[in-house]
Write an enzyme that holds these catalytic residues in place. Sequence first.
Site, PDB file in Angstrom:
ATOM      1  N   THR A 172       0.938  -1.013   0.001  1.00 51.79           N
ATOM      2  CA  THR A 172       0.197   0.149  -0.130  1.00 51.79           C
ATOM      3  C   THR A 172       0.906   1.297  -0.139  1.00 51.79           C
ATOM      4  OG1 THR A 172      -1.886  -0.946   1.145  1.00 51.79           O
ATOM      5  CG2 THR A 172      -1.367   1.177   1.674  1.00 51.79           C
ATOM      6  N   ARG A 200     -14.545  -6.370  -1.973  1.00 46.71           N
ATOM      7  CA  ARG A 200     -13.819  -6.197  -0.853  1.00 46.71           C
ATOM      8  C   ARG A 200     -13.135  -4.962  -0.641  1.00 46.71           C
ATOM      9  NH1 ARG A 200      -8.166  -5.324   0.948  1.00 46.71           N
ATOM     10  NH2 ARG A 200      -8.026  -6.528   2.956  1.00 46.71           N
ATOM     11  N   GLY A 202     -10.616  -2.899   1.975  1.00 47.77           N
ATOM     12  CA  GLY A 202      -9.614  -2.937   3.155  1.00 47.77           C
ATOM     13  C   GLY A 202      -9.734  -1.793   4.047  1.00 47.77           C
ATOM     14  N   ASP A 203      -8.798  -1.708   4.867  1.00 43.36           N
ATOM     15  CA  ASP A 203      -8.526  -0.830   5.914  1.00 43.36           C
ATOM     16  C   ASP A 203      -8.279   0.745   5.250  1.00 43.36           C
ATOM     17  OD1 ASP A 203      -6.036  -1.849   5.398  1.00 43.36           O
ATOM     18  OD2 ASP A 203      -5.114  -0.699   7.018  1.00 43.36           O
ATOM     19  N   GLY A 223      -0.814  -3.380   5.662  1.00 47.29           N
ATOM     20  CA  GLY A 223      -0.903  -4.651   6.285  1.00 47.29           C
ATOM     21  C   GLY A 223      -2.187  -5.368   6.079  1.00 47.29           C
TER      22      GLY A 223
HETATM   23  N1  ASP Z   1      -3.965  -2.747   4.015  1.00 44.71           N
HETATM   24  C1  ASP Z   1      -4.108  -3.045   2.583  1.00 44.71           C
HETATM   25  C2  ASP Z   1      -5.747  -4.004   2.421  1.00 44.71           C
HETATM   26  O1  ASP Z   1      -5.754  -4.609   3.053  1.00 44.71           O
HETATM   27  C3  ASP Z   1      -3.213  -3.917   1.967  1.00 44.71           C
HETATM   28  C4  ASP Z   1      -1.668  -3.289   2.271  1.00 44.71           C
HETATM   29  O2  ASP Z   1      -1.594  -2.577   3.184  1.00 44.71           O
HETATM   30  O3  ASP Z   1      -0.872  -4.105   2.000  1.00 44.71           O
HETATM   31  O4  ASP Z   1      -6.031  -3.517   1.513  1.00 44.71           O
END
Ligand code: ASP
Length: 318
Positions: A172, A200, A202-203, A223
């Site tokens: 990310t 989906r 993510g965060d 993450g």
């Molecule tokens: N946090 C991101 C997600 O889950 C992915 C990442 O940070 O690599 O979408």
Amino acid sequence: MLVIHGGAGVTRDSIDAGEAEVARQALMQALRAGHAQLLAGKPALEAVTAAVAVLEDAPSFNAGRGAVFTHDGRNELDAAIMDGASGRAGAVAGVRTIRNPILLARAVMEQSPHVMMVGEGAEAFAAAQGIERVDPSWFRTEKRWQQLQKALREEAAKQAHADFDTARAIGTVGAVARDAQGRLAAATSTGGMTNKRYGRVGDAPIVGAGTYADAQCAVSGTGWGEYYIRAVAAHEICARVRYAGQDLRGAAMSVINDDIPRAGGDGGAIAIDADGGIALPFNTEGMYRGWIGADGVPHVAIFADEALEEPGDRSRIK
Ligand code: ASP
């Protein structure tokens, strides 16, 4: 002070020396782009926007161009930005044609009464705002495509598994900054996780989970997003600074390196406080990361065993 990350998913076998060098150059370019804004007296918000837009355009990272693929072979992008001084925030999720999702997140914040827009609605808003749109092939890189093919093969091999696997390919991009007036901001942009299912989220685009800024603290995470959402990780770090009197480093370390792994997740984060103190904890093999201070000298590192010089003194930080 500007701190950036390019994701905590990098491993020694995932990139060769040439790719590492290209990534380091892109990190430095992003730091300089953000620093130029700060130097021009612009707010922290401009610095994080500029730095993240550079990282989105760099194919080395999982955001914008170079984003990972969903299970069905598409790129769906998420991003968020938050201005600590005003408390305003903007976010987009599941967009497929926006060259720089961070610019659209910022437009949501500044040009709409909303905080978050998703999918086709977000794309229509982008069109109305004159935000650059691209053919979805813009995001495609052969490396990310092969990562999906590998994840699909591994998933097929585990047919007994009732549930699907989201491959652990993470990455990310994000930035946090403190400007000359002490204002903080945070921005995060991602393609999510390889083999994620259609829709989906993510965060990264969720305020408080992957992105958060207030007057005292700003955080951008990277993450395994599901764990960051459950831990409300970015806000949790700032809450520990504010309510538990923890220093930034301690708060960031305890959430990222204790709580997230205890729950079964992994990853990293970057954080900054109102005094310009910074933290870059992570618990993976590497995290593309860097910072640039008032002297304009960029500092970058990739793997866990590479120390990063600490601002202010000559000791080393991770
Ligand atoms: N946090 C991101 C997600 O889950 C992915 C990442 O940070 O690599 O979408």
